[in-house]
Write an enzyme that holds these catalytic residues in place. Structure first.
Site, PDB file in Angstrom:
ATOM      1  N   GLY A  13       4.499  -1.314  -3.066  1.00 55.67           N
ATOM      2  CA  GLY A  13       4.068  -0.028  -3.453  1.00 55.67           C
ATOM      3  C   GLY A  13       4.895   0.880  -3.385  1.00 55.67           C
ATOM      4  O   GLY A  13       4.657   2.221  -3.518  1.00 55.67           O
ATOM      5  N   ALA A  14       6.275   0.891  -3.690  1.00 54.66           N
ATOM      6  CA  ALA A  14       7.429   1.803  -3.382  1.00 54.66           C
ATOM      7  C   ALA A  14       7.778   2.573  -4.726  1.00 54.66           C
ATOM      8  O   ALA A  14       8.765   3.328  -4.430  1.00 54.66           O
ATOM      9  CB  ALA A  14       8.610   0.949  -3.048  1.00 54.66           C
ATOM     10  N   VAL A  66       1.083  -7.597  -5.631  1.00 50.90           N
ATOM     11  CA  VAL A  66       0.753  -8.222  -4.089  1.00 50.90           C
ATOM     12  C   VAL A  66      -0.399  -9.161  -3.703  1.00 50.90           C
ATOM     13  O   VAL A  66      -0.461  -9.585  -2.792  1.00 50.90           O
ATOM     14  CB  VAL A  66       0.907  -7.151  -3.137  1.00 50.90           C
ATOM     15  CG1 VAL A  66       2.281  -6.364  -2.935  1.00 50.90           C
ATOM     16  CG2 VAL A  66      -0.252  -6.071  -3.073  1.00 50.90           C
ATOM     17  N   ASN A  92       2.298  -1.126   2.175  1.00 52.72           N
ATOM     18  CA  ASN A  92       1.828   0.309   1.709  1.00 52.72           C
ATOM     19  C   ASN A  92       0.956   0.062   0.537  1.00 52.72           C
ATOM     20  O   ASN A  92       0.165   1.146   0.317  1.00 52.72           O
ATOM     21  CB  ASN A  92       3.124   1.094   1.468  1.00 52.72           C
ATOM     22  CG  ASN A  92       2.604   2.387   0.589  1.00 52.72           C
ATOM     23  OD1 ASN A  92       2.167   3.123   1.269  1.00 52.72           O
ATOM     24  ND2 ASN A  92       2.928   2.391  -0.409  1.00 52.72           N
ATOM     25  N   SER A 144      -5.982   3.810   6.709  1.00 54.34           N
ATOM     26  CA  SER A 144      -6.719   5.252   6.265  1.00 54.34           C
ATOM     27  C   SER A 144      -7.799   5.592   7.146  1.00 54.34           C
ATOM     28  O   SER A 144      -8.375   4.656   7.876  1.00 54.34           O
ATOM     29  CB  SER A 144      -7.221   4.779   4.919  1.00 54.34           C
ATOM     30  OG  SER A 144      -8.014   6.095   4.457  1.00 54.34           O
ATOM     31  N   TYR A 158     -13.194  -0.127  -0.128  1.00 54.25           N
ATOM     32  CA  TYR A 158     -12.130   0.287   0.395  1.00 54.25           C
ATOM     33  C   TYR A 158     -11.842   0.491   1.792  1.00 54.25           C
ATOM     34  O   TYR A 158     -11.193   0.272   2.503  1.00 54.25           O
ATOM     35  CB  TYR A 158     -11.914   1.796  -0.457  1.00 54.25           C
ATOM     36  CG  TYR A 158     -10.647   2.374   0.042  1.00 54.25           C
ATOM     37  CD1 TYR A 158      -9.247   2.061  -0.495  1.00 54.25           C
ATOM     38  CD2 TYR A 158     -10.466   3.509   1.142  1.00 54.25           C
ATOM     39  CE1 TYR A 158      -8.211   2.749  -0.078  1.00 54.25           C
ATOM     40  CE2 TYR A 158      -9.445   4.203   1.468  1.00 54.25           C
ATOM     41  CZ  TYR A 158      -8.268   3.626   1.103  1.00 54.25           C
ATOM     42  OH  TYR A 158      -7.221   4.459   1.338  1.00 54.25           O
ATOM     43  N   ALA A 160     -13.908  -0.836   3.999  1.00 55.19           N
ATOM     44  CA  ALA A 160     -13.969  -2.192   4.827  1.00 55.19           C
ATOM     45  C   ALA A 160     -12.454  -2.710   4.814  1.00 55.19           C
ATOM     46  O   ALA A 160     -12.073  -3.432   5.903  1.00 55.19           O
ATOM     47  CB  ALA A 160     -14.748  -3.168   4.368  1.00 55.19           C
TER      48      ALA A 160
HETATM   49  N1  LIG Z   1      -2.353   9.850   0.283  1.00 51.99           N
HETATM   50  C1  LIG Z   1      -3.352   9.583   1.313  1.00 51.99           C
HETATM   51  O1  LIG Z   1      -3.870  10.812   1.772  1.00 51.99           O
HETATM   52  C2  LIG Z   1      -3.683   8.430   1.725  1.00 51.99           C
HETATM   53  C3  LIG Z   1      -5.026   8.316   2.646  1.00 51.99           C
HETATM   54  C4  LIG Z   1      -5.510   7.394   3.056  1.00 51.99           C
HETATM   55  C5  LIG Z   1      -4.728   6.046   2.835  1.00 51.99           C
HETATM   56  N2  LIG Z   1      -3.598   6.141   2.297  1.00 51.99           N
HETATM   57  C6  LIG Z   1      -3.167   4.590   1.906  1.00 51.99           C
HETATM   58  O2  LIG Z   1      -1.592   4.843   1.777  1.00 51.99           O
HETATM   59  C7  LIG Z   1      -1.162   3.842   0.986  1.00 51.99           C
HETATM   60  C8  LIG Z   1      -0.201   4.485  -0.207  1.00 51.99           C
HETATM   61  O3  LIG Z   1      -1.386   5.416  -0.614  1.00 51.99           O
HETATM   62  P1  LIG Z   1      -0.596   6.726  -1.816  1.00 51.99           P
HETATM   63  O4  LIG Z   1      -1.561   7.871  -1.538  1.00 51.99           O
HETATM   64  O5  LIG Z   1       0.818   6.712  -1.888  1.00 51.99           O
HETATM   65  O6  LIG Z   1      -1.278   5.958  -3.024  1.00 51.99           O
HETATM   66  P2  LIG Z   1      -0.897   5.643  -4.507  1.00 51.99           P
HETATM   67  O7  LIG Z   1      -1.910   5.251  -5.308  1.00 51.99           O
HETATM   68  O8  LIG Z   1      -0.037   6.818  -4.927  1.00 51.99           O
HETATM   69  O9  LIG Z   1       0.141   4.507  -4.319  1.00 51.99           O
HETATM   70  C9  LIG Z   1      -0.105   3.134  -4.087  1.00 51.99           C
HETATM   71  C10 LIG Z   1       0.766   2.173  -4.569  1.00 51.99           C
HETATM   72  O10 LIG Z   1       0.396   0.860  -4.424  1.00 51.99           O
HETATM   73  C11 LIG Z   1       0.784   0.207  -5.596  1.00 51.99           C
HETATM   74  N3  LIG Z   1      -0.204  -0.936  -5.908  1.00 51.99           N
HETATM   75  C12 LIG Z   1      -1.486  -1.033  -6.343  1.00 51.99           C
HETATM   76  N4  LIG Z   1      -1.937  -2.070  -6.398  1.00 51.99           N
HETATM   77  C13 LIG Z   1      -0.747  -3.061  -6.564  1.00 51.99           C
HETATM   78  C14 LIG Z   1      -0.541  -4.357  -6.404  1.00 51.99           C
HETATM   79  N5  LIG Z   1      -1.655  -5.138  -6.779  1.00 51.99           N
HETATM   80  N6  LIG Z   1       0.506  -4.733  -6.339  1.00 51.99           N
HETATM   81  C15 LIG Z   1       1.551  -4.098  -5.948  1.00 51.99           C
HETATM   82  N7  LIG Z   1       1.555  -2.771  -5.918  1.00 51.99           N
HETATM   83  C16 LIG Z   1       0.408  -2.099  -5.927  1.00 51.99           C
HETATM   84  C17 LIG Z   1       0.839   1.129  -6.830  1.00 51.99           C
HETATM   85  O11 LIG Z   1       1.776   0.958  -7.963  1.00 51.99           O
HETATM   86  C18 LIG Z   1       1.429   2.499  -6.112  1.00 51.99           C
HETATM   87  O12 LIG Z   1       2.679   2.459  -6.004  1.00 51.99           O
HETATM   88  C19 LIG Z   1      -2.308   3.016   0.423  1.00 51.99           C
HETATM   89  O13 LIG Z   1      -2.499   1.924   1.148  1.00 51.99           O
HETATM   90  C20 LIG Z   1      -3.297   4.104   0.703  1.00 51.99           C
HETATM   91  O14 LIG Z   1      -4.757   3.414   0.685  1.00 51.99           O
HETATM   92  C21 LIG Z   1      -3.188   7.221   1.463  1.00 51.99           C
END
Ligand SMILES: NC(=O)c1ccc[n+]([C@@H]2O[C@H](COP(=O)([O-])OP(=O)(O)OC[C@H]3O[C@@H](n4cnc5c(N)ncnc54)[C@H](O)[C@@H]3O)[C@@H](O)[C@H]2O)c1
Length: 251
Positions: A13-14, A66, A92, A144, A158, A160
């Site tokens: 998810g980069a 993924v 990620n 998270s 989510y 869980a």
């Molecule tokens: N931003 C926050 O405050 C926050 C809080 C809690 C947890 N998180 C966790 O951190 C991670 C990144 O969060 P973010 O805020 O950058 O989210 P985001 O939604 O901006 O990015 C998520 C990324 O995952 C990719 N993705 C989703 N489904 C996919 C799949 N099936 N195959 C490949 N890639 C896939 C998306 O394309 C995106 O690049 C996540 O796991 C999220 O649960 C973030």
């Protein structure tokens, strides 16, 4: 097959948010970085952010959903065939829905658990042999706050899945410690995303009021924590969960 002293990191998810910040940090640190991105258009856009020489020397782009276990295995083989090693994996990629408990159906449950949790297990499983071979490895799982404290807004599925990532981090950490491989979870809350910038300003201000540090986090702050965990300095830390949430959860 080309071998070099540069460490090889995979980030799922980069293309945006935390994943992009983490992957960019690794590139700036001189690592070779595999950008795993679900969709072709996002992949091309992400590639264009970087100088062509840097792309050529340090970057690999793999289009992958993924939730495909075969796809994960193929991606790992591709990295090993081209670069001969895998040192760091950052799980990620994630999806989040706010569906109330009464309305979560089986399809949505499976989708969330598959993208967030199943991929974390199978991607980690797939890189272990390469890490064991070198006696060094780092796996970092983006969990998270919602997996620790019960979600503020996210759905139960989510929550869980994110709690499951913390449990997996501990299981893998225990079983891989003797091989020089550390496995940790990072648990963010309220870190800036493009969606947050689109939020109603009053709602955002209300949300910020509930954060002890009175601001949202920046993706760079999470990326720097992940860089530490991925470094040699992080070598005495395993099976831990790192809270990065502005003080929302103190334990
Ligand atoms: N931003 C926050 O405050 C926050 C809080 C809690 C947890 N998180 C966790 O951190 C991670 C990144 O969060 P973010 O805020 O950058 O989210 P985001 O939604 O901006 O990015 C998520 C990324 O995952 C990719 N993705 C989703 N489904 C996919 C799949 N099936 N195959 C490949 N890639 C896939 C998306 O394309 C995106 O690049 C996540 O796991 C999220 O649960 C973030």
């Amino acid at each position: 097959m080309q071998m070099s002293d540069q460490r090889v990191a995979i980030v799922t998810g980069a293309n945006k948010g935390l994943g992009l910040a983490i992957a960019e940090n690794f590139v700036n640190e001189g690592k070779k970085v595999v950008f795993v991105i679900r969709n072709k258009e996002n992949l091309e856009q992400t590639k264009q952010r970087f100088q062509p020489e840097v792309v050529e020397e340090q970057m690999m782009f793999i289009q992958l959903d993924v939730s495909s276990i075969n796809g994960i295995k193929e991606a790992v083989n591709q990295v090993l065939n081209q670069w001969g090693r895998i040192d760091i994996l950052v799980n990620n990629a994630g999806i989040r829905f706010e569906t109330p408990i009464e309305e979560i159906n089986e399809e949505e449950w499976d989708q969330v658990l598959s993208v967030n949790l199943k991929s974390t297990f199978f991607f980690s499983q797939a890189v272990i042999p390469a890490m064991k071979e070198r006696g060094w490895g780092r796996i970092i799982n983006l969990s998270s706050f919602g997996g620790q404290a019960g979600p503020l807004t996210s759905g139960a599925h989510y929550s869980a899945s994110k709690a499951g990532q913390i449990a997996l981090s501990k299981s893998f950490a225990r079983s891989l410690a003797a091989d020089g491989i550390t496995v940790n979870a990072v648990a963010p809350a309220s870190v800036r995303t493009p969606e947050m910038d689109k939020m109603d300003p009053d709602k955002l201000a209300q949300m910020i009021e509930t954060i002890p540090l009175k601001r949202v986090g920046e993706p760079q702050e999470v990326a720097d924590l992940v860089s530490y965990l991925a470094s040699d300095s992080g070598g005495f830390t395993t099976g831990a969960t790192f809270d990065i949430n502005g003080g929302r959860l103190m334990r």
